[in-house]
Structures are given as structure tokens and as C-alpha cells.
Write a protein that holds these residues in place. Structure first.
Motif, mmCIF file in Angstrom:
data_model
loop_
_atom_site.group_PDB
_atom_site.id
_atom_site.type_symbol
_atom_site.label_atom_id
_atom_site.label_comp_id
_atom_site.label_asym_id
_atom_site.label_seq_id
_atom_site.Cartn_x
_atom_site.Cartn_y
_atom_site.Cartn_z
ATOM 1 N N ALA A 83 56.120 30.100 -102.342
ATOM 2 C CA ALA A 83 56.074 29.838 -100.899
ATOM 3 C C ALA A 83 55.448 31.010 -100.150
ATOM 4 C CB ALA A 83 57.479 29.550 -100.377
ATOM 5 N N ARG A 84 55.843 32.224 -100.501
ATOM 6 C CA ARG A 84 55.295 33.392 -99.809
ATOM 7 C C ARG A 84 53.793 33.550 -100.060
ATOM 8 N NH1 ARG A 84 59.486 36.943 -98.369
ATOM 9 N NH2 ARG A 84 61.031 35.586 -97.350
ATOM 10 N N GLN A 85 53.326 33.263 -101.267
ATOM 11 C CA GLN A 85 51.899 33.371 -101.556
ATOM 12 C C GLN A 85 51.096 32.361 -100.738
ATOM 13 O OE1 GLN A 85 50.279 35.740 -103.697
ATOM 14 N NE2 GLN A 85 52.281 36.616 -103.254
ATOM 15 N N ILE A 86 51.617 31.145 -100.620
ATOM 16 C CA ILE A 86 50.918 30.135 -99.806
ATOM 17 C C ILE A 86 50.915 30.553 -98.341
ATOM 18 C CG2 ILE A 86 50.960 27.732 -99.048
ATOM 19 C CD1 ILE A 86 52.208 26.979 -101.733
ATOM 20 N N GLU A 87 52.044 31.081 -97.860
ATOM 21 C CA GLU A 87 52.131 31.508 -96.460
ATOM 22 C C GLU A 87 51.147 32.630 -96.153
ATOM 23 O OE1 GLU A 87 56.216 32.506 -96.230
ATOM 24 O OE2 GLU A 87 56.903 30.447 -95.879
ATOM 25 N N GLU A 88 50.959 33.556 -97.105
ATOM 26 C CA GLU A 88 49.997 34.645 -96.896
ATOM 27 C C GLU A 88 48.574 34.105 -96.769
ATOM 28 O OE1 GLU A 88 50.284 37.640 -99.855
ATOM 29 O OE2 GLU A 88 52.359 38.201 -99.359
#
Length: 579
Positions: A83-88
Motif C-alpha cells: 500500500a505504501r509503495q502504491i501511495e508513493e
């Protein structure tokens, strides 16, 4: 302790996850518009939600083994990293949007993480003392709903229930009410030796409070003893006998009853138990007979009552707040000193202190900050006090004087000197011309910022109006006015048409109008602006709000903010001034 960033954990994901993240990262290039040439079927947000709903429904709660906890942590960490990688990437390519299949994957990853996060309930990894402090903060920061907060804490999980029940300070504000008496006594026992805050409300005219609502100022407990609950004075005696087994730990006790017998039972048992316990922790005591509203105060007759010394005549070492409303005590036999609040209401002359005893009580309270005399005060002995100097009350900030004749009110004000008063209330001074009283009050309270004038009467002739304006001039710091049931000419006091450069009450910016003709209010607000002293906020009662036309509301809101104020509510500006 070393801190590991979420981005650094990408290398620990399985190869398929790393491949997906690499395809998402490629979207940073403007030339890449999709992560897959032929994207699969994209589930809708509703179908994703239904999927997780089925998982939750099938879940069988059970204590986790060490292996299960570790497995859930690893799964949760996997979805958090994704999730964090997609958000970045989403942040880096803004305002471009992610492809639909990636947005769906982000929703899925977030919900997958949250599902596992809450299963672990990692707050329970905290030491007990830290968890207990958090629970206390949550409960007492929810002052309008502490009952619900405490119950939900004990319903959450076994550990929270154990921590909460072992903390006696969570249960020292007990709520006795009708069918909830058993629950209230359970809380009474859970409080153990913690300081108790108790309120007994037996007024059948009182508002019907919800279970989750308490007194926001004191967080008192409430015992609902309305006539519908069939609580008799014998029941009151039985309840207080049990309650006073912890009298030595009671910190606040507020009692509101509607009948004489119950009120006298309270005074009697306090006089019986007080000397033996010494009430070492009692800081606040209130006893109200006839309810708090008192609309029918004149009809509350007084039978033949033999007054008894308050608390049996013992010294309450920490008592700072005393309110007696329509109940008698033996003033000469009571030890009253070091109070910061003295509130007396509806006492006939036969049960009032003589003027020398009243002066003695005031002199014994050098830190007095609030004095309220509503239809109650010393006996009218003007001839015995004409040569006595007024009692100096240097710390008095709030003064309430209500429901007196003109002669008695003038006598009362001659007994005290309180130049530091910040909040002055004058109520029910009507039925006569009170102009001599206002002449007496000229320059008496120079520091008043909040003035309440309900039902005051004065000469509305030219000389009277000029004298009343001079009285307002003697309070140059006035910035908040509460007004109701006054002559229309009262509002004209705030204008000096022959001296426009010297406005009346130049700092007055907030007005609370409970009762006024809408046309007068509109004209007054317009004139304040015209004379260079515009209002910044107008509070109106719900009744007055219903009388205003849409055109009047529109014009008023064009001058300054307009807000309805429920009966008994406190405004933010008033709270600031009372500090």
C-alpha cells in the motif's frame, strides 16, 4: 532503538510482489500508462467490501498462538509495504491518476492490512500502566458521554475489562438512575476508596437526561429520584445510609429533590454521619429543594422546620463550594469558612442569618470568588449596620443578586466591597423604581466585563436614562451583555447622540438576547455599527429565533454572526471571561 522504514522492506517481499511493485514504480515515467497490457477484471469497491465482510463473518475469535501472531504480523506487514509503495507512486505522478487496476489493488491492500492490524490489537502489547493511562484519557476526555465510554471499554476485550475494573478512578463518578440502580451500585463498589463525586437528582421537573449525559462542569453522578420512580423519603434514607458508608471519601455531593422530607433526610444524615467521619475530602456540597428551575418558587411553602447545624457543626476542612437552595441550616451552629463559592437561594427571613453572622461568614472566607444571593441573604437590620464598614472581598469575581426589594438590595450592596468583580448578575429587580440602587452602584464595580440584566426596572424618564447611562459608563470594560425582560428604553442607554466621539460601552461586542422585540434588536445592532461600536456576535434564544422573519435574520447576519443559544448553555466567549 533503530527505525526501519517501510520502503526498506520491499526486498523482503516474495518475487511476485516485488514484480508488481516494479511495474507500479514504472508508472512514474509519462510514457507508461498501465502495469499490464491486458488488465484482468477489476473488482468494484462494493465487491471488495463484500469480500472482506464474508471473511469477518467467518472469523472465529480465539487466543492466538505465538506462531499465529507472527504469521499475521508478516501478512499485515506485506500489505502495508504494498500500500505504501502504491501511495508513493500516486504522490509522485500527481495530478495524473493511477490506472484503475492499481487503484483497486490499493484498496484491497489497505483493507487486508487493517483486517490483520485489528486482529493483532497491538495496543495490548503495551505495559498495563501505560494502557491504563490511555483508558483514563479516553474516558474522561469524553465528558458528554463518559457512561458509554466506560461501558465500551469493558466490552472491548478481556484485558481491557480487567484493567478498567481494577482502576477505581474510572468508577468514582457513578450514575444512579431509575432502573440502572444495580449498575450504579456496582460502580460504587468498583470505586473502592477513590474520591467519590455524587449527584442525586430528585426533581420531577428536571430535564430527562440520557444515560450518556452528565454535568460537564463537575462530572457528577446522577441519582434520578423523580416522582415516576416512586422513590420516597424512606428510600432516600436507605440509599444515603449505604452511600454514607463512604462519606469520608465523598468529594462532591449535589442533591436535587422536590419534597421537604427528602431534603430534611439529607441534612439529618449529614448531621449524624458528618461528626464521625469528619468529611475530610468534601470540597463541594449542594442541596436544592424544589428543583433547579424554580419556576414556581413563590408557591414553595415553608412548614415549621427546626434548622440543624450543617454537618453537625463540624469543620469541613476542604469544603470550598457551598450551595443551599430553599433549605434551612442553623447558621450560628454551622462552621463555614475558607469557601470560594457561596450560593444561597430562596430563604425566608425566619431562616436567614442575622447580619452580624453573615458578615462573619464572609470575613471567614477571604478567598471567596463567587457569591450568589438569589432571594436569600442576611436579615434586614439596616439600623444595626449603618456604622459598620463593608466587608472587603478582594478576590470576588462573580456576584449574583436577584429577587429583592429595592430597599433590601441597597442594604445588601452596602454590606460588601468587591471592586474586582468581573461577572455581575442583576435579576428580578422589578415591581418598583430601582434607579436609587443603580445610582448606588455607580463606580462600585469598575472591572465588570460580563453583565447580566434580567427583569430590571428603573425610571425611563430623561433623568433616569441619563443616570443609567452613567452607571454603564462606570463599567468601561463591559464586553459581554446578557439581557432579557427589560424596557425597550434600556437599549437606548448605549447611545449618546449629543457626543458621538464618546461611545457608551465601547468594548461591548457580544450580546445574549433572551427576550426582545425583533425590531428593537435589529435597530440596536444597526445603531451600534453606525455609532462605530459594531457587535461581533449575537446569541438569541430559540423562542426569539422563532419570532424573527427570514428578512430580519438575513439583515442581522449581514451585521455580525447570529447563533441560537439553548437554555442554560454557556458560550465560548463566556467561558473565556470566566477564567
Amino acid at each position: 532503538m533503530t527505525t526501519v522504514s517501510v520502503s526498506s522492506l520491499v526486498n523482503f517481499l516474495n518475487p511476485s510482489d516485488q514484480e508488481f511493485i516494479a511495474r507500479v514504480a514504472a508508472l512514474r515515467s509519462p510514457d507508461v500508462t498501465a502495469t499490464h497490457p491486458n488488465p484482468p477484471h477489476i473488482p468494484s469497491p462494493q465487491s471488495i467490501s463484500e469480500h472482506f465482510g464474508r471473511i469477518v463473518a467467518r472469523w472465529d475469535p480465539h487466543p492466538f498462538t505465538t506462531q499465529e501472531r507472527q504469521q499475521i504480523r508478516l501478512e499485515g506487514l506485506r500489505y502495508l509495504v504494498i500500500a505504501r509503495q502504491i501511495e508513493e507512486v500516486q504522490r509522485d505522478i500527481y495530478p495524473r491518476q493511477l490506472p484503475a487496476e492499481v487503484r483497486a489493488q490499493l484498496v484491497f491492500a489497505r483493507q487486508s492490512y487493517m483486517l490483520r492490524y485489528f486482529r493483532l490489537f497491538r495496543i495490548n502489547d503495551l505495559p498495563t500502566e501505560i494502557l491504563d493511562n490511555i483508558i483514563r484519557f479516553v474516558v474522561w476526555d469524553s465528558m458528554k458521554r463518559p457512561v458509554a465510554a466506560r461501558l465500551r471499554i469493558t466490552w472491548t476485550c478481556r484485558r481491557w475489562r480487567e484493567v478498567a475494573i481494577e482502576d477505581s478512578t474510572l468508577w468514582n463518578a457513578v450514575w444512579f438512575r431509575g432502573p440502572q440502580l444495580d449498575r450504579a451500585w456496582a460502580w460504587f463498589e468498583r470505586a473502592r476508596s477513590a474520591p467519590l463525586d455524587v449527584r442525586i437528582d430528585g426533581d420531577p421537573e428536571a430535564d430527562d437526561l440520557e444515560d450518556e449525559q452528565v454535568d460537564t462542569e463537575t462530572a457528577m453522578t446522577t441519582v434520578n429520584l423523580t416522582s415516576e420512580s416512586n422513590m420516597t423519603d424512606a428510600d432516600m434514607r436507605q440509599m444515603l445510609m449505604r452511600l454514607f458508608s463512604k462519606l469520608a471519601t465523598i468529594r462532591m455531593l449535589i442533591v436535587v429533590v422536590d419534597d421537604w422530607k427528602s431534603a430534611l433526610v439529607v441534612l439529618e444524615l449529614l448531621g449524624t454521619f458528618g461528626p464521625s467521619s469528619g468529611v475530610p475530602m468534601l470540597t463541594r456540597f449542594e442541596l436544592h429543594r424544589g428543583g433547579l428551575k424554580n419556576e414556581h418558587r413563590k408557591s414553595l411553602t415553608w412548614p415549621h422546620v427546626i434548622a440543624q447545624p450543617f454537618l453537625g457543626g463540624v469543620l469541613p476542612p476542604t469544603l470550598s463550594y457551598l450551595s443551599l437552595n430553599g433549605v434551612p441550616i442553623d447558621w450560628s451552629g454551622s462552621v463555614l469558612q475558607n469557601l470560594t463559592t457561596l450560593d444561597i437561594r430562596r430563604l425566608p427571613a425566619t431562616h436567614s442569618p442575622d447580619v452580624h453572622r453573615f458578615r462573619e461568614v464572609l470575613m471567614n472566607c477571604p478567598r471567596l470568588q463567587k457569591l450568589s444571593m438569589d432571594g436569600a441573604g442576611p436579615k434586614f437590620e439596616e439600623e444595626n449596620t449603618e456604622h459598620l464598614p463593608p466587608v472587603e472581598l478582594p478576590h470576588l469575581r462573580t456576584l449574583v443578586v436577584a429577587d429583592f426589594s429595592r430597599q433590601y438590595a441597597m442594604f445588601l450592596f452596602s454590606l460588601i466591597s468587591a471592586t474586582a468583580v468581573n461577572d455581575l448578575t442583576l435579576m428580578n429587580l422589578c415591581g418598583d423604581d430601582y434607579l436609587p440602587l443603580f445610582l448606588q452602584l455607580h463606580s462600585t464595580f469598575p472591572k465588570v466585563k460580563l453583565l447580566t440584566t434580567y427583569s430590571i426596572q428603573f425610571d425611563v424618564g430623561p433623568q433616569g436614562l441619563a443616570a443609567m447611562t452613567r452607571w454603564l459608563d462606570s463599567m468601561p470594560n463591559l464586553c459581554y451583555l446578557r439581557v432579557a425582560n427589560v424596557a425597550n428604553q434600556f437599549f437606548g442607554l448605549f447611545f449618546r447622540r449629543d457626543d458621538l466621539g464618546n461611545p457608551v460601552s465601547p468594548h461591548l461586542t457580544v450580546v445574549d438576547c433572551q427576550s426582545i422585540e425583533p425590531v428593537i434588536l435589529l435597530q440596536w445592532a444597526n445603531d451600534r455599527k453606525k455609532f462605530g461600536t459594531p457587535l461581533r456576535k449575537i446569541y438569541i434564544s430559540e423562542e426569539l429565533g422563532a419570532r424573527l422573519t427570514p428578512e430580519q435574520i438575513s439583515e442581522l447576519t449581514g451585521l455580525c454572526p447570529l447563533a441560537k443559544l439553548p437554555r442554560g448553555a454557556t458560550t465560548p466567549e463566556e467561558e473565556v471571561l470566566s477564567l
